[in-house]
Motif scaffolding. Sequence first.
Motif, short mmCIF file in Angstrom:
data_model
loop_
_atom_site.label_atom_id
_atom_site.label_comp_id
_atom_site.label_asym_id
_atom_site.label_seq_id
_atom_site.Cartn_x
_atom_site.Cartn_y
_atom_site.Cartn_z
N LYS A 101 -1.12 -36.59 -44.60
CA LYS A 101 -0.52 -36.05 -43.39
C LYS A 101 -1.64 -35.30 -42.69
O LYS A 101 -2.46 -34.65 -43.32
N ARG A 102 -1.68 -35.40 -41.37
CA ARG A 102 -2.81 -34.81 -40.67
C ARG A 102 -2.42 -34.33 -39.28
O ARG A 102 -1.43 -34.77 -38.71
N SER A 103 -3.24 -33.42 -38.77
CA SER A 103 -3.10 -32.90 -37.43
C SER A 103 -4.49 -32.68 -36.86
O SER A 103 -5.41 -32.32 -37.59
N ALA A 104 -4.63 -32.88 -35.56
CA ALA A 104 -5.88 -32.60 -34.87
C ALA A 104 -5.73 -31.40 -33.94
O ALA A 104 -6.58 -31.16 -33.09
N THR A 105 -4.65 -30.63 -34.12
CA THR A 105 -4.40 -29.45 -33.30
C THR A 105 -5.02 -28.24 -33.98
O THR A 105 -4.62 -27.88 -35.09
N PRO A 106 -6.00 -27.59 -33.35
CA PRO A 106 -6.63 -26.42 -33.97
C PRO A 106 -5.61 -25.35 -34.34
O PRO A 106 -4.70 -25.05 -33.57
N GLY A 107 -5.74 -24.82 -35.56
CA GLY A 107 -4.88 -23.75 -36.02
C GLY A 107 -3.53 -24.18 -36.56
O GLY A 107 -2.78 -23.36 -37.09
N LYS A 108 -3.18 -25.45 -36.46
CA LYS A 108 -1.89 -25.91 -36.95
C LYS A 108 -1.89 -25.97 -38.47
O LYS A 108 -2.81 -26.49 -39.09
N ALA A 154 -2.25 -32.34 -46.99
CA ALA A 154 -2.31 -32.50 -45.53
C ALA A 154 -3.67 -31.98 -45.08
O ALA A 154 -4.25 -31.11 -45.72
N VAL A 155 -4.17 -32.51 -43.98
CA VAL A 155 -5.48 -32.10 -43.48
C VAL A 155 -5.39 -31.80 -41.99
O VAL A 155 -4.66 -32.46 -41.26
N ASN A 156 -6.12 -30.76 -41.56
CA ASN A 156 -6.27 -30.47 -40.14
C ASN A 156 -7.70 -30.88 -39.80
O ASN A 156 -8.66 -30.24 -40.21
N THR A 157 -7.82 -31.97 -39.07
CA THR A 157 -9.15 -32.52 -38.77
C THR A 157 -9.89 -31.71 -37.73
O THR A 157 -11.11 -31.83 -37.61
N ALA A 158 -9.20 -30.89 -36.96
CA ALA A 158 -9.87 -30.03 -35.97
C ALA A 158 -10.53 -28.84 -36.65
O ALA A 158 -11.62 -28.41 -36.26
N ASP A 159 -9.86 -28.27 -37.67
CA ASP A 159 -10.36 -27.08 -38.36
C ASP A 159 -11.11 -27.38 -39.65
O ASP A 159 -11.76 -26.51 -40.19
N GLY A 160 -10.97 -28.59 -40.16
CA GLY A 160 -11.60 -28.93 -41.43
C GLY A 160 -10.94 -28.23 -42.60
O GLY A 160 -11.60 -27.82 -43.54
N ARG A 161 -9.63 -28.07 -42.54
CA ARG A 161 -8.89 -27.40 -43.63
C ARG A 161 -7.99 -28.40 -44.33
O ARG A 161 -7.38 -29.26 -43.69
N LEU A 162 -7.92 -28.28 -45.64
CA LEU A 162 -7.07 -29.12 -46.47
C LEU A 162 -5.97 -28.24 -47.03
O LEU A 162 -6.23 -27.12 -47.48
N PHE A 163 -4.74 -28.74 -47.03
CA PHE A 163 -3.59 -27.98 -47.50
C PHE A 163 -2.90 -28.74 -48.62
O PHE A 163 -2.90 -29.96 -48.65
N ALA A 164 -2.29 -27.98 -49.54
CA ALA A 164 -1.52 -28.56 -50.63
C ALA A 164 -0.28 -27.71 -50.87
O ALA A 164 -0.32 -26.49 -50.71
N LYS A 165 0.81 -28.36 -51.27
CA LYS A 165 2.01 -27.62 -51.63
C LYS A 165 2.04 -27.49 -53.15
O LYS A 165 1.91 -28.47 -53.88
N LEU A 166 2.22 -26.27 -53.63
CA LEU A 166 2.29 -26.00 -55.06
C LEU A 166 3.70 -26.19 -55.59
O LEU A 166 4.66 -26.26 -54.82
N ASP A 167 3.83 -26.26 -56.92
CA ASP A 167 5.16 -26.37 -57.53
C ASP A 167 6.04 -25.17 -57.18
O ASP A 167 7.26 -25.28 -57.13
#
Length: 72
Positions: free
Chosen positions: A8-15, A28-41
């Motif tokens: 899942k991805r977004s190119a919106t900064p700060g999203k 999920a990844v934010n390609t504008a900010d270069g941040r990777l996100f994960a949901k924990l248990d």
Amino acid sequence: MANTFRLKRSATPGKVPQAVQLVPGELAVNTADGRLFAKLDSGAVVAYEGTPVGGQPAGARDRGQRYFFGQL
């Protein structure tokens, strides 16, 4: 035939993805900010940021961009 793996991805900064948008273990990844996100248990969404390998690409600082090329 090769399979395509897409996050899942977004190119919106700060999203940032909301917990209801991910299942535990999903990325999920934010390609504008270069941040990777994960949901924990636990249901929490955590963010990972990397450091550039070999420095920032030319001109990146002038444009205010950050790049994710490093290790988590």
